[in-house]
Design an enzyme around this catalytic site. Structure first.
Site, mmCIF file in Angstrom:
data_model
loop_
_atom_site.group_PDB
_atom_site.id
_atom_site.type_symbol
_atom_site.label_atom_id
_atom_site.label_comp_id
_atom_site.label_asym_id
_atom_site.label_seq_id
_atom_site.Cartn_x
_atom_site.Cartn_y
_atom_site.Cartn_z
ATOM 1 N N ARG A 19 0.833 -1.221 0.000
ATOM 2 C CA ARG A 19 0.000 0.000 0.000
ATOM 3 C C ARG A 19 0.858 1.257 0.000
ATOM 4 N NH1 ARG A 19 -3.636 -0.308 4.971
ATOM 5 N NH2 ARG A 19 -1.716 -1.258 5.684
ATOM 6 N N ASN A 37 -6.104 -2.417 1.771
ATOM 7 C CA ASN A 37 -6.095 -3.865 1.957
ATOM 8 C C ASN A 37 -7.527 -4.352 1.983
ATOM 9 O OD1 ASN A 37 -3.331 -4.199 2.137
ATOM 10 N ND2 ASN A 37 -3.290 -4.143 4.363
#
EC number: 3.6.1.7
Length: 92
Positions: A19, A37
């Site tokens: 990320r 996520n």
């Protein structure tokens, strides 16, 4: 002309900085959207911007950061508004 896509990245992509890497890479390309996520272990992102920059980002996402092992990237065109910047969103 702009393009917006929603992607799902599967493989070893959580717990490896995917990320944060995605946010850095997207900001460096001047893209808008978000990354998060998912509870199933994948990473989802909405990527919006110049067609060429989006394509470049998609190529990068197929590899990810050094510790990631990307098995699959699913890409869907999207009409969802991406916002003004790129950010990390909460897990869903």
């Amino acid at each position: 002309m702009g393009r917006t896509v929603r992607i799902i990245v599967r493989g070893r992509v959580q717990g490896v900085g995917y990320r944060a890497w995605t946010e850095r890479e997207a900001l460096a390309r001047g893209l808008q959207g978000w990354v998060r996520n998912r509870l199933d272990g994948s990473v989802e992102a909405l990527i919006s911007g110049d067609e060429r920059q989006v394509e470049d980002m998609l190529r990068a996402c197929r590899h990810g950061p050094r510790l990631a092992a990307v098995d699959d990237v699913t890409v869907q065109e999207s009409a969802e508004p991406a916002g003004d910047a790129f950010r990390t969103a909460p897990t869903i």
